[in-house]
Scaffold this active site. Structure first.
Site, PDB file in Angstrom:
ATOM      1  N   ASP A 147      31.512  21.167  14.503  1.00 38.69           N
ATOM      2  CA  ASP A 147      31.466  19.710  14.378  1.00 38.69           C
ATOM      3  C   ASP A 147      30.572  19.247  13.233  1.00 38.69           C
ATOM      4  O   ASP A 147      30.643  18.084  12.824  1.00 38.69           O
ATOM      5  CB  ASP A 147      30.957  19.077  15.680  1.00 38.69           C
ATOM      6  CG  ASP A 147      31.913  19.276  16.833  1.00 38.69           C
ATOM      7  OD1 ASP A 147      33.125  19.145  16.613  1.00 38.69           O
ATOM      8  OD2 ASP A 147      31.451  19.570  17.943  1.00 38.69           O
ATOM      9  N   ASP A 153      28.818  18.358  19.087  1.00 39.15           N
ATOM     10  CA  ASP A 153      27.681  19.238  19.357  1.00 39.15           C
ATOM     11  C   ASP A 153      27.808  20.638  18.768  1.00 39.15           C
ATOM     12  O   ASP A 153      26.823  21.328  18.603  1.00 39.15           O
ATOM     13  CB  ASP A 153      27.482  19.384  20.867  1.00 39.15           C
ATOM     14  CG  ASP A 153      28.512  20.303  21.491  1.00 39.15           C
ATOM     15  OD1 ASP A 153      29.712  20.115  21.200  1.00 39.15           O
ATOM     16  OD2 ASP A 153      28.131  21.205  22.256  1.00 39.15           O
ATOM     17  N   ASP A 155      34.031  14.680  20.123  1.00 34.39           N
ATOM     18  CA  ASP A 155      34.443  16.048  20.379  1.00 34.39           C
ATOM     19  C   ASP A 155      34.540  16.194  21.901  1.00 34.39           C
ATOM     20  O   ASP A 155      33.955  15.407  22.640  1.00 34.39           O
ATOM     21  CB  ASP A 155      33.406  17.006  19.807  1.00 34.39           C
ATOM     22  CG  ASP A 155      33.657  18.434  20.218  1.00 34.39           C
ATOM     23  OD1 ASP A 155      34.780  18.920  20.024  1.00 34.39           O
ATOM     24  OD2 ASP A 155      32.730  19.056  20.766  1.00 34.39           O
ATOM     25  N   CYS A 185       0.830  -1.206   0.000  1.00 35.02           N
ATOM     26  CA  CYS A 185       0.000   0.000   0.000  1.00 35.02           C
ATOM     27  C   CYS A 185       0.861   1.250   0.000  1.00 35.02           C
ATOM     28  O   CYS A 185       0.482   2.276  -0.560  1.00 35.02           O
ATOM     29  CB  CYS A 185      -0.920   0.011   1.223  1.00 35.02           C
ATOM     30  SG  CYS A 185      -2.057  -1.391   1.322  1.00 35.02           S
TER      31      CYS A 185
END
Length: 759
Positions: free
Chosen positions: A627, A623, A444, A33
């Protein structure tokens, strides 16, 4: 053609001017579907993208409103046999509950009928070749028909309606061959009973329905449990909030009960003891402890005071808080988490796409296989029309790819639930596979291995009255060190008449003189030096003074998590933009021998590219804005929920809370999910490789076919249910409320090497 409904109220417009609407879809029964719906949508003029979430039956459509109306999308879906209406959580949950209730009723009827018919069938089988007269056998067949026909009519509703809708629209789905198989088995059995033949197949038809319904009930229950996560988050926000509003008559502020949806950034709200915070915000006054377990997974109460952040859904403890709203409506952390849950369950990994493609090819292939088998036995092998039809029915039933259709989505649904319980949210379902293949982990430092906000690390060495004084002074400064200090001295009120000298410090009248907070020169004290990895701020009151050291501190469980990852055979490294002098002590505490500091984003990428060239599967955990390129370059990536938005969008998953345990949980769940997906695919393919030739050779009765096909579906579902958590070791780590905050720990047999040369 019917008029298009007006769904313009439910349409949202993004920053680029594109329109989007979420539609709830009725009539979805299988993976096939999905292809029908998405293909039909993408063929419409003005539709830019359409993505169906098989877990929630939620269709997200991006379109150009000037070319097609939202109501026209619903009409197009109705034309191919699906009912569509705007996705509203309560309505969808009510419809889902009604469908689940019908499935349970159908299952109960099918199981009851199957048990009774099997008892009659056993009597017939045991009487074959013995003394059972034909009249008794015919009577048992007649009783079986009386039980089977009404039971099949009721229990087969979920399949018959879906099959009829598909055929009426000129398409095929997985319920068409099931319906044909059941009807042919029942029709042939009625004929056999009427002509006093020795065999009937009522047991085959009813057992087929019973097992198929059992599989659908299990799958539905599993999906509802996973889908409830986002609904539970939304429920945490509450409906009303006490908002401060200026009272013109009194010249003061008054409290007004305001719907949470009406709150805006900058509003001030009162959060009383025992209430949930209605929005993300910053505490302006008051002190308390909040329970953020539903948001961050942290089980201990978190003390909060002036200047601290509080998230929507957090439960306030025993003190009233005045909170200035920083994120309301759909910008709050809870809504972001719910968005990630929905995005993850809507996305499809490579395994899912493979299973979807196979499922879409199923219906035409199985019909052709059954027809070819019946004709071959009748025309070429000399079988009677009766026997050829029985063999064709067996092939029709046994080739149903329900197990293949469930193999990957079942595991993916369980993995999403396991991620949520571990404080993780997938951005991309493909990330689940990538995380399961990781062999290197690069962290990090700042904001990832360490907490995002600096903290006072020697507050126990400062006299309590000096520490309190420093905290009161710190409330009058916007300097980052002062903010960290204010957090350490929770609940204190600012000193009146404080004056700040930017870049130097804060002074305020106190006692017979001034209280001072700031640099050594500002406080007129001599700095003792040392502690190169920490920043110092001084407080002075008269002749007494103290030095407070402030630095980034490790996440409370970082040592244990890194040790666990290393014990799992993963290679650990640190790549940081911070100076080498600040990275070195963190690397020592975590027993990470290879690290680099002072790196620019391009240099981080260069290290990762070097590892990629060696065919390493690198997970980057970071973070900061610097990064984001490294996360994009790595094979897989994770970031904290408080990372900058660009970094979050690059990550395959984000995690909540102050702890690092979700990183270990992500890898553990992904590895187990990947193994279970492969097992399920192997089970489904192996089943078809064995069962289909057996059925075509005429060695499988309809009853055997029903048992084999349904058993394979239930088997892959039960196998997926094994993925209920991240594994024993990681679960204990997640449940440890205190985490690990001690010094370096080096378990016996610790192994692992670096990913990059030392700085």
């Amino acid at each position: 053609m019917s008029a298009s409904p007006d769904y313009s109220h439910f349409v949202k417009t993004d920053a680029e001017g594109r329109s989007r609407i979420d539609l709830a879809i009725d009539g979805i029964t299988c993976a096939a579907c999905l292809g029908d719906i998405e293909t039909a949508m993408k063929r419409l003029p003005g539709v830019m993208n359409a993505r169906l979430n098989l877990t929630s039956h939620r269709l997200a459509v991006t379109f150009e409103a000037d070319r097609i109306a939202a109501g026209g999308l619903a009409n197009a879906l109705e034309a191919i046999g699906y009912r569509a209406y705007p996705y509203e959580q309560r309505q969808v949950e009510a419809d889902e509950a009604a469908r689940f209730s019908l499935l349970l009723k159908c299952l109960g009827v099918a199981v009851f009928a199957a048990m009774n018919i099997m008892l009659l069938s056993i009597s017939i089988w045991s009487g074959e070749g013995a003394s059972m007269p034909p009249e008794t056998r015919d009577f048992f067949h007649f009783l079986s028909a009386l039980i089977a026909l009404p039971a099949a009519a009721y229990a087969g509703q979920p399949f018959y309606g879906s099959a009829w809708t598909a055929l009426r629209q000129g398409r095929l789905n997985m319920d068409v061959p099931i319906t044909i198989g059941v009807i042919l088995a029942l029709g042939l059995s009625v004929y056999e009973t009427w002509t006093h033949a020795p065999h009937a197949y009522f047991d085959s038809a009813i057992m087929l329905l019973a097992f198929l319904l059992a599989g659908r009930v299990m799958d539905q229950a599993m999906r509802r449990k996973t889908r409830a996560a986002a609904g539970n988050l939304a429920a945490l926000k509450g409906e009303n909030a006490l908002r401060f509003t200026p009272d013109a008559a009194e010249g003061e502020e008054s409290l007004v009960l305001t719907p949470v949806a009406a709150l805006a950034e900058g509003d001030r709200v009162l959060v009383r003891a025992g209430e949930r915070a209605p929005a993300d915000g910053v505490v302006e006054s008051g002190a308390s402890a909040v329970d953020e377990s539903a948001i961050t997974g942290e089980t201990l109460g978190k003390p909060v005071g002036v200047g601290d952040n509080i998230y929507a859904g957090s439960v306030n403890g025993d003190g009233a808080l005045t909170v200035r709203v920083t994120a309301a409506g759909h910008s709050a952390l809870i809504d972001e988490a719910a968005r990630l849950i929905d995005a993850a369950s809507a996305a499809r990994s490579g395994y899912v796409l493979l299973a979807d493609r196979v499922s879409q090819l199923y219906a035409p292939v199985v019909h052709l296989a059954a027809l070819a088998t019946g004709l071959t036995w009748y025309f070429l092998l000399g079988a009677s029309a009766h026997d050829a039809l029985v063999i064709a029915i067996s092939v029709l039933i046994i080739t149903c790819p329900c197990a293949l259709a469930l193999a990957v989505p079942a595991v993916q649904a369980m993995a999403s639930g396991a991620f949520f319980r571990s404080g993780l949210f997938l951005n991309d379902a493909a990330g689940l596979e990538k995380l399961g293949e990781v062999d290197h982990v690069i962290f990090d430092k700042t904001g990832t291995l360490t907490l995002p906000e600096p903290r006072v690390v020697n507050s126990a060495e400062i006299a309590p009255d000096l520490l309190e004084l420093a905290g009161r002074l710190a409330h009058s400064s916007s300097h980052p060190l002062a903010i960290a200090l204010a957090r350490a001295a929770r609940g204190s009120a600012p000193l009146p008449d404080a004056r700040e000298t930017p870049g130097l410090g804060v002074a305020a009248p106190y006692g017979d003189g001034d209280a001072l907070l700031g640099s050594a020169s500002f406080c007129d004290v001599e700095s003792p030096g040392g502690d190169a990895d920490a920043s110092a701020i001084f407080v002075r009151m008269g002749e007494r003074w103290g030095r407070l050291l402030i630095r980034q501190t490790l996440r409370p469980d970082a040592v244990r998590v890194v040790s666990l990852l290393r014990d799992k055979g993963l290679r650990i490294g640190i790549l940081s933009g911070d100076r080498a002098e600040a990275v070195a002590p963190v690397a020592r505490e975590l027993n990470v021998e290879e690290w680099r500091g002072g790196l620019k984003p391009a240099e981080k990428i260069a290290v990762i590219d070097e590892l990629n060239a060696k065919r390493a599967k690198v997970l980057m955990v970071g973070d900061g804005l610097n990064d984001a390129p490294a996360l994009a370059a790595a094979y897989a990536s994770l970031s904290p929920i408080d990372a900058v938005h660009l970094t979050q969008t690059q990550a395959d998953a984000v995690f909540l809370g102050e702890k690092l345990a979700p990183v270990a949980a992500a890898l553990s769940v992904a590895r187990r999910a990947r193994a279970l997906m492969r097992q399920n695919l192997a089970l489904a393919i192996g089943y078809n490789a064995i069962a289909v030739p057996v059925a075509m050779a005429g060695h499988a009765s309809p009853l055997f076919a029903a048992l084999a096909m349904s058993g394979s579906s239930i088997l892959v579902t039960l196998n997926a249910l094994r993925l209920r958590g991240p594994g024993k070791g990681v679960t204990l780590l997640l449940r440890d409320a205190k985490g690990a905050s001690g010094g370096p720990q080096r378990p016996a047999g610790l192994r692992g090497s670096a990913v990059a040369p030392s700085a």
